[in-house]
Design a protein around this motif. Structure first.
Motif, PDB file in Angstrom:
ATOM      1  N   LEU A  26       0.818  -1.318  -0.225  1.00 33.33           N
ATOM      2  CA  LEU A  26       0.010  -0.057  -0.123  1.00 33.33           C
ATOM      3  C   LEU A  26       1.032   1.112  -0.013  1.00 33.33           C
ATOM      4  CD1 LEU A  26      -2.584  -0.976   2.648  1.00 33.33           C
ATOM      5  CD2 LEU A  26      -2.875  -0.911  -0.066  1.00 33.33           C
ATOM      6  N   PRO A  27       0.449   2.296  -0.312  1.00 33.25           N
ATOM      7  CA  PRO A  27       1.190   3.470  -0.266  1.00 33.25           C
ATOM      8  C   PRO A  27       1.263   3.810   1.021  1.00 33.25           C
ATOM      9  CG  PRO A  27      -0.937   3.897  -1.715  1.00 33.25           C
ATOM     10  CD  PRO A  27      -1.006   2.546  -1.244  1.00 33.25           C
ATOM     11  N   ALA A  28       2.705   4.594   1.186  1.00 33.59           N
ATOM     12  CA  ALA A  28       2.712   5.196   2.853  1.00 33.59           C
ATOM     13  C   ALA A  28       1.767   5.890   3.384  1.00 33.59           C
ATOM     14  CB  ALA A  28       4.078   5.965   2.505  1.00 33.59           C
ATOM     15  N   ASP A  29       0.884   6.705   2.675  1.00 31.07           N
ATOM     16  CA  ASP A  29      -0.115   7.378   3.373  1.00 31.07           C
ATOM     17  C   ASP A  29      -1.471   6.738   3.366  1.00 31.07           C
ATOM     18  OD1 ASP A  29      -0.370   7.600   0.569  1.00 31.07           O
ATOM     19  OD2 ASP A  29      -0.955   9.725   0.444  1.00 31.07           O
ATOM     20  N   ALA A  30      -1.442   5.444   3.291  1.00 30.56           N
ATOM     21  CA  ALA A  30      -2.586   4.821   3.194  1.00 30.56           C
ATOM     22  C   ALA A  30      -3.389   4.708   4.619  1.00 30.56           C
ATOM     23  CB  ALA A  30      -2.597   3.384   2.842  1.00 30.56           C
TER      24      ALA A  30
END
Length: 55
Positions: A26-30
């Motif tokens: 997942l993206p780091a800001d998820a």
């Protein structure tokens, strides 16, 4: 497969370059924070452990 054919295939693969490694994530800001929906019950874990012991 003859040895020279194997060497030729290796050389061709080396010319193409490294395939590298890509990890799907997942993206780091998820977000997150441990709020998943995975639940493991003691009976289930015991059954898995028993099957692993049998192997």
């Amino acid at each position: 497969m003859a040895w020279d054919e194997w060497e030729q295939l290796k050389a061709q693969a080396a010319e193409k370059g490294s395939t590298g490694m890509r990890l799907n994530q997942l993206p780091a800001d998820a977000g997150g924070g441990g709020q998943g929906d995975f639940v493991a019950y003691q009976d289930d874990l015991g059954a898995v452990g028993h099957e692993a012991f049998i192997l």
